[in-house]
Scaffold this motif. Structure first.
Motif, PDB file in Angstrom:
ATOM      1  N   LEU A  73      37.854  36.190  26.235  1.00  0.00           N
ATOM      2  CA  LEU A  73      38.836  35.611  25.509  1.00  0.00           C
ATOM      3  C   LEU A  73      38.985  34.400  24.969  1.00  0.00           C
ATOM      4  O   LEU A  73      39.967  33.877  23.863  1.00  0.00           O
ATOM      5  CB  LEU A  73      39.834  35.253  26.291  1.00  0.00           C
ATOM      6  N   SER A  74      38.538  33.524  25.234  1.00  0.00           N
ATOM      7  CA  SER A  74      38.420  31.859  24.939  1.00  0.00           C
ATOM      8  C   SER A  74      37.614  31.718  23.974  1.00  0.00           C
ATOM      9  O   SER A  74      38.139  31.901  22.978  1.00  0.00           O
ATOM     10  CB  SER A  74      37.558  30.876  25.650  1.00  0.00           C
ATOM     11  N   THR A  75      36.329  33.286  23.758  1.00  0.00           N
ATOM     12  CA  THR A  75      36.066  32.869  21.779  1.00  0.00           C
ATOM     13  C   THR A  75      36.657  34.450  21.531  1.00  0.00           C
ATOM     14  O   THR A  75      36.197  33.582  19.780  1.00  0.00           O
ATOM     15  CB  THR A  75      34.549  33.528  22.201  1.00  0.00           C
ATOM     16  N   LEU A  94      30.322  34.192  12.915  1.00  0.00           N
ATOM     17  CA  LEU A  94      29.235  32.660  12.784  1.00  0.00           C
ATOM     18  C   LEU A  94      29.609  31.368  14.345  1.00  0.00           C
ATOM     19  O   LEU A  94      29.203  31.184  15.190  1.00  0.00           O
ATOM     20  CB  LEU A  94      28.921  31.441  11.926  1.00  0.00           C
ATOM     21  N   LEU A  95      30.908  31.076  13.825  1.00  0.00           N
ATOM     22  CA  LEU A  95      31.158  30.565  15.313  1.00  0.00           C
ATOM     23  C   LEU A  95      32.318  30.737  16.318  1.00  0.00           C
ATOM     24  O   LEU A  95      31.607  30.731  16.873  1.00  0.00           O
ATOM     25  CB  LEU A  95      32.336  29.551  14.608  1.00  0.00           C
ATOM     26  N   ALA A  96      32.372  32.117  16.764  1.00  0.00           N
ATOM     27  CA  ALA A  96      32.382  32.671  17.415  1.00  0.00           C
ATOM     28  C   ALA A  96      31.651  32.690  18.391  1.00  0.00           C
ATOM     29  O   ALA A  96      31.013  32.991  19.548  1.00  0.00           O
ATOM     30  CB  ALA A  96      33.339  34.495  17.066  1.00  0.00           C
ATOM     31  N   PHE A 102      27.701  28.240  23.560  1.00  0.00           N
ATOM     32  CA  PHE A 102      27.937  26.923  23.975  1.00  0.00           C
ATOM     33  C   PHE A 102      28.684  27.122  25.224  1.00  0.00           C
ATOM     34  O   PHE A 102      28.526  26.967  26.181  1.00  0.00           O
ATOM     35  CB  PHE A 102      28.671  26.379  22.722  1.00  0.00           C
ATOM     36  N   LEU A 103      29.669  27.956  25.366  1.00  0.00           N
ATOM     37  CA  LEU A 103      30.234  28.463  26.537  1.00  0.00           C
ATOM     38  C   LEU A 103      29.015  29.033  28.142  1.00  0.00           C
ATOM     39  O   LEU A 103      29.253  28.139  28.841  1.00  0.00           O
ATOM     40  CB  LEU A 103      31.414  29.190  26.000  1.00  0.00           C
ATOM     41  N   ILE A 104      28.702  30.060  27.461  1.00  0.00           N
ATOM     42  CA  ILE A 104      27.492  30.352  28.397  1.00  0.00           C
ATOM     43  C   ILE A 104      26.436  29.826  28.829  1.00  0.00           C
ATOM     44  O   ILE A 104      26.714  29.446  30.130  1.00  0.00           O
ATOM     45  CB  ILE A 104      26.590  32.015  27.607  1.00  0.00           C
ATOM     46  N   PHE A 105      26.225  28.317  28.213  1.00  0.00           N
ATOM     47  CA  PHE A 105      25.573  27.872  28.557  1.00  0.00           C
ATOM     48  C   PHE A 105      25.475  26.399  29.337  1.00  0.00           C
ATOM     49  O   PHE A 105      25.163  26.732  30.319  1.00  0.00           O
ATOM     50  CB  PHE A 105      24.527  26.792  26.894  1.00  0.00           C
ATOM     51  N   GLY A 108      26.103  27.737  32.812  1.00  0.00           N
ATOM     52  CA  GLY A 108      25.106  28.334  33.369  1.00  0.00           C
ATOM     53  C   GLY A 108      25.131  29.895  34.202  1.00  0.00           C
ATOM     54  O   GLY A 108      24.385  30.283  34.609  1.00  0.00           O
ATOM     55  N   LEU A 109      25.889  30.757  33.016  1.00  0.00           N
ATOM     56  CA  LEU A 109      25.508  31.973  33.068  1.00  0.00           C
ATOM     57  C   LEU A 109      24.306  33.044  32.926  1.00  0.00           C
ATOM     58  O   LEU A 109      24.215  33.829  34.058  1.00  0.00           O
ATOM     59  CB  LEU A 109      26.607  32.697  31.919  1.00  0.00           C
ATOM     60  N   SER A 110      24.027  32.207  32.447  1.00  0.00           N
ATOM     61  CA  SER A 110      22.555  33.216  31.980  1.00  0.00           C
ATOM     62  C   SER A 110      21.741  32.530  33.296  1.00  0.00           C
ATOM     63  O   SER A 110      20.597  33.583  34.024  1.00  0.00           O
ATOM     64  CB  SER A 110      21.667  31.943  30.781  1.00  0.00           C
ATOM     65  N   ARG A 111      21.706  31.555  33.926  1.00  0.00           N
ATOM     66  CA  ARG A 111      21.025  31.101  35.240  1.00  0.00           C
ATOM     67  C   ARG A 111      21.783  32.164  36.167  1.00  0.00           C
ATOM     68  O   ARG A 111      20.642  32.740  36.630  1.00  0.00           O
ATOM     69  CB  ARG A 111      21.310  29.374  36.009  1.00  0.00           C
ATOM     70  N   ASP A 112      22.935  32.551  36.389  1.00  0.00           N
ATOM     71  CA  ASP A 112      23.330  33.598  37.986  1.00  0.00           C
ATOM     72  C   ASP A 112      22.801  34.433  36.981  1.00  0.00           C
ATOM     73  O   ASP A 112      22.094  35.197  38.290  1.00  0.00           O
ATOM     74  CB  ASP A 112      25.207  33.885  37.387  1.00  0.00           C
ATOM     75  N   VAL A 113      22.218  35.099  35.978  1.00  0.00           N
ATOM     76  CA  VAL A 113      21.733  36.324  35.568  1.00  0.00           C
ATOM     77  C   VAL A 113      20.377  36.711  36.284  1.00  0.00           C
ATOM     78  O   VAL A 113      19.969  37.632  36.848  1.00  0.00           O
ATOM     79  CB  VAL A 113      22.011  36.831  34.404  1.00  0.00           C
ATOM     80  N   ARG A 114      20.034  35.688  35.624  1.00  0.00           N
ATOM     81  CA  ARG A 114      18.170  35.707  36.234  1.00  0.00           C
ATOM     82  C   ARG A 114      18.632  35.627  37.023  1.00  0.00           C
ATOM     83  O   ARG A 114      17.652  36.260  38.560  1.00  0.00           O
ATOM     84  CB  ARG A 114      17.697  34.322  35.107  1.00  0.00           C
TER      85      ARG A 114
END
Length: 123
Positions: A73-75, A94-96, A102-105, A108-114
């Motif tokens: 929603l923020s994106t 491109l900006l979205a 940026f927000l995912i990084f 830490g969402l990628s860390r949670d997925v791993r």
């Protein structure tokens, strides 16, 4: 357990996160209703997107789906802001994408997925 006891168990950070969530959704809803497509509406939508990103920061220990929804929603809010000001789809996309990455990084969402991929159902 009574609702009052549940309310007492909510920490200040959770309370502030849910308050920011409600406020961000109200601001984005108002932006969609009040003069849609104008730069004023885009500015309001950007404000709502920032508040939703703030809610994501304070609700960092909540479910993965909730955090991913808030980032989405923020994106979308930032994308609406960019499109209302530039009327260019390329810059909007491109900006979205940049804001989403940026927000995912940052959250830490990628860390949670791993960490949790072993809990996913196997087909």
């Amino acid at each position: 357990m009574s609702p009052l006891k549940k309310l007492r168990q909510v920490s200040f950070l959770d309370f502030f996160g849910f308050l920011a969530l409600i406020l961000g959704l109200m601001i984005e809803g108002y932006a969609l209703i009040n003069r849609p497509g104008t730069t004023v509406s885009g500015d309001d939508m950007f404000g709502g997107a920032v508040v939703l990103a703030l809610a994501t920061a304070f609700l960092h220990d909540r479910s993965f789906g909730l955090r991913l929804s808030l980032i989405g929603l923020s994106t979308l809010g930032v994308g609406y802001f960019v499109f209302s000001h530039t009327q260019a789809w390329l810059w909007t996309i491109l900006l979205a994408i940049a804001v989403a990455v940026f927000l995912i990084f940052c959250f830490g969402l990628s860390r949670d997925v791993r960490q949790n991929h072993s809990n996913w159902p196997q087909f």
